[in-house]
Scaffold this motif. Structure first.
Motif, PDB file in Angstrom:
ATOM      1  N   VAL A  15      48.303  30.747  32.549  1.00 17.30           N
ATOM      2  CA  VAL A  15      47.937  31.257  31.230  1.00 17.30           C
ATOM      3  C   VAL A  15      46.844  30.396  30.605  1.00 17.30           C
ATOM      4  O   VAL A  15      45.936  30.920  29.943  1.00 17.30           O
ATOM      5  CB  VAL A  15      49.174  31.340  30.317  1.00 17.30           C
ATOM      6  N   ALA A  18      43.715  31.565  32.061  1.00 17.82           N
ATOM      7  CA  ALA A  18      43.375  32.877  31.502  1.00 17.82           C
ATOM      8  C   ALA A  18      42.752  32.743  30.128  1.00 17.82           C
ATOM      9  O   ALA A  18      41.783  33.443  29.787  1.00 17.82           O
ATOM     10  CB  ALA A  18      44.631  33.748  31.436  1.00 17.82           C
ATOM     11  N   ARG A  19      43.281  31.853  29.320  1.00 12.18           N
ATOM     12  CA  ARG A  19      42.737  31.655  27.974  1.00 12.18           C
ATOM     13  C   ARG A  19      41.342  31.037  28.023  1.00 12.18           C
ATOM     14  O   ARG A  19      40.486  31.348  27.183  1.00 12.18           O
ATOM     15  CB  ARG A  19      43.676  30.783  27.160  1.00 12.18           C
ATOM     16  N   GLU A  22      39.098  33.902  28.806  1.00 13.30           N
ATOM     17  CA  GLU A  22      38.973  34.780  27.638  1.00 13.30           C
ATOM     18  C   GLU A  22      38.080  34.171  26.563  1.00 13.30           C
ATOM     19  O   GLU A  22      37.430  34.898  25.802  1.00 13.30           O
ATOM     20  CB  GLU A  22      40.366  35.063  27.075  1.00 13.30           C
ATOM     21  N   LEU A  64      42.643  36.827  37.683  1.00 14.44           N
ATOM     22  CA  LEU A  64      41.706  36.469  36.615  1.00 14.44           C
ATOM     23  C   LEU A  64      40.264  36.662  37.038  1.00 14.44           C
ATOM     24  O   LEU A  64      39.348  36.560  36.204  1.00 14.44           O
ATOM     25  CB  LEU A  64      41.931  35.011  36.196  1.00 14.44           C
ATOM     26  N   GLU A 179      52.820  36.404  27.284  1.00 10.07           N
ATOM     27  CA  GLU A 179      51.416  36.643  27.579  1.00 10.07           C
ATOM     28  C   GLU A 179      51.191  36.820  29.077  1.00 10.07           C
ATOM     29  O   GLU A 179      50.401  37.678  29.493  1.00 10.07           O
ATOM     30  CB  GLU A 179      50.567  35.496  27.044  1.00 10.07           C
ATOM     31  N   ALA A 180      51.882  36.017  29.875  1.00 11.45           N
ATOM     32  CA  ALA A 180      51.753  36.139  31.334  1.00 11.45           C
ATOM     33  C   ALA A 180      52.198  37.531  31.797  1.00 11.45           C
ATOM     34  O   ALA A 180      51.591  38.126  32.694  1.00 11.45           O
ATOM     35  CB  ALA A 180      52.568  35.050  32.025  1.00 11.45           C
ATOM     36  N   ARG A 182      52.100  40.299  29.953  1.00  7.51           N
ATOM     37  CA  ARG A 182      51.081  41.256  29.510  1.00  7.51           C
ATOM     38  C   ARG A 182      49.870  41.244  30.438  1.00  7.51           C
ATOM     39  O   ARG A 182      49.223  42.269  30.653  1.00  7.51           O
ATOM     40  CB  ARG A 182      50.628  40.930  28.082  1.00  7.51           C
ATOM     41  N   ARG A 183      49.587  40.073  31.007  1.00 10.38           N
ATOM     42  CA  ARG A 183      48.442  39.946  31.915  1.00 10.38           C
ATOM     43  C   ARG A 183      48.818  40.293  33.361  1.00 10.38           C
ATOM     44  O   ARG A 183      47.990  40.156  34.259  1.00 10.38           O
ATOM     45  CB  ARG A 183      47.901  38.509  31.863  1.00 10.38           C
ATOM     46  N   ASP A 184      50.069  40.678  33.572  1.00  7.94           N
ATOM     47  CA  ASP A 184      50.564  41.044  34.912  1.00  7.94           C
ATOM     48  C   ASP A 184      50.467  39.885  35.899  1.00  7.94           C
ATOM     49  O   ASP A 184      50.219  40.093  37.100  1.00  7.94           O
ATOM     50  CB  ASP A 184      49.798  42.259  35.464  1.00  7.94           C
ATOM     51  N   LEU A 185      50.683  38.691  35.418  1.00  8.50           N
ATOM     52  CA  LEU A 185      50.703  37.520  36.297  1.00  8.50           C
ATOM     53  C   LEU A 185      52.077  37.410  36.944  1.00  8.50           C
ATOM     54  O   LEU A 185      53.106  37.423  36.256  1.00  8.50           O
ATOM     55  CB  LEU A 185      50.377  36.253  35.507  1.00  8.50           C
TER      56      LEU A 185
END
Length: 362
Positions: A15, A18-19, A22, A64, A179-180, A182-185
């Motif tokens: 995550v 990912a941030r 982003e 990602l 969040e992970a 939601r990001r499908d991690l």
């Protein structure tokens, strides 16, 4: 900015990476191979440094859309972390290998290589915050107090913090997992890493004995001086330990005994009652000042001696080779080899002033 995202294979570092993506940074993922024999590290999808963790990190990087590499730091990890861990226990001290790993591997070896390759910063999944109000980066506790890792990062220098990013510092762990998902991690529900990665079965005493052999000595009662038992080496004990002492004879007062001190030269382990464990003064050496705020005379502070241990109000002042901490209330389980970290009491004590290795207690 060009950012190197250290990806352990766990949810936090995924995550964090990912941030960073982003936020618009040019991100590259890297996983650190810390063992020449990956099978000797802990298994079970714990999120640290096994082969399966490397695969999880690669899958997250693919999701990602960032480049991903595995860097071999096994030799340096063995030298800087494992050998140091063994040597400290042999000397009767209690080290924190995760703190050593952060200092020597993730924010020395990794950062050195990252900067040499032209990266501006290293991003990790640590729960800690950086603030810049004073004009320099200052290390602070994370929003999630139960996951706060500022203690294990307190040995970082100001220069290292200038190249550090902690994207999770303002988040709760529950928010990171959500969040992970939601990001499908795939690592969204992966268990957290615990214990020591290079001791697969969690049996520290057996691991140390395999490295150091048996070094028999006496277990002595602090009050009477009576030899209560024989042991196979001081490396099998830590100050404050209650279980696994191997004493058959109960104490005269019927109360439990605890390890009070270790003497590696004579091999003596001294035990006694809990009321002897209280420490009110700590001597510490080799200080590091992450915030560039060395002590200016006696300074009120908050002291912490374990990663998720209790804290205590104290007064700290500089000595010739470090600093001395006088606790307002006694603390138990304080052992040479541990790190004491000082926090500024303002702002709920969340700003790290400095850290040092405990050399003696009273």
């Amino acid at each position: 900015m060009r950012v190197l995202a250290a990806m352990s294979g766990g949810v936090d570092s995924a995550v964090a990476a990912a941030r960073a993506v982003e936020a618009g940074h040019d991100v590259t993922g890297v996983h650190l191979a810390l063992s020449a024999k990956p099978g000797t590290l802990r298994k079970g999808a714990r999120g640290c440094c096994t082969v399966e963790d490397s695969r999880d990190a690669r899958r997250a990087a693919d999701m990602l859309g960032i480049p991903f590499y595995v860097w071999d730091f096994a030799e340096r990890f063995n030298e800087e972390v494992i050998e140091t861990f063994v040597g400290e226990y042999a000397a009767g001290r209690t080290p924190n290998p995760c703190m050593t790993c952060n200092e020597k591997i993730k924010f020395e070896a990794l950062l050195e290589k990252a900067v040499a390759l032209g990266f501006d910063a290293v991003s990790t999944g640590h729960y800690a915050r950086l603030s810049h109000e004073s004009g320099v980066p200052e290390l602070r506790r994370s929003r999630d107090e139960s996951k706060d890792q500022s203690y294990v990062l307190a040995s970082l220098t100001p220069q290292q913090l200038r190249h550090a990013m902690f994207p999770l510092g303002d988040s709760l762990k529950s928010e990171v997992r959500e969040e992970a998902e939601r990001r499908d991690l795939a690592v969204a529900r992966k268990p957290d890493s615990h214990d020591i990665c290079f001791i697969p079965d969690g049996d520290t005493r057996s691991f140390l004995e395999s490295r150091l052999g048996q070094r028999p000595g006496d277990m002595v009662d602090a009050d009477s001086g009576e030899v209560l038992a024989q042991h196979s080496g001081v490396h099998g004990f830590t100050v404050g330990q209650r279980k696994g002492l191997g004493i058959d004879k109960p104490a005269a007062d019927g109360r439990p005994r605890y390890v009070l001190s270790l003497e590696p030269v004579s091999g003596t382990v001294t035990v006694g009652s809990a009321d002897r464990l209280g420490v009110t003064e700590i001597e510490a050496t080799r200080p590091v000042w992450p915030s560039e705020r060395a002590l200016d005379g006696p300074t009120e502070c908050v002291a912490q001696i374990r990663a998720h241990g209790e804290t205590g109000r104290a007064v700290a002042e500089m000595t010739e080779d470090g600093f001395r901490v006088r606790l307002h209330e006694p603390m138990r389980g304080v052992a040479p080899g541990q790190s004491v970290v000082l926090y500024r009491p303002e702002d709920e004590g969340d700003l790290v002033l400095g850290s040092a290795k405990i050399s003696a207690t009273r």
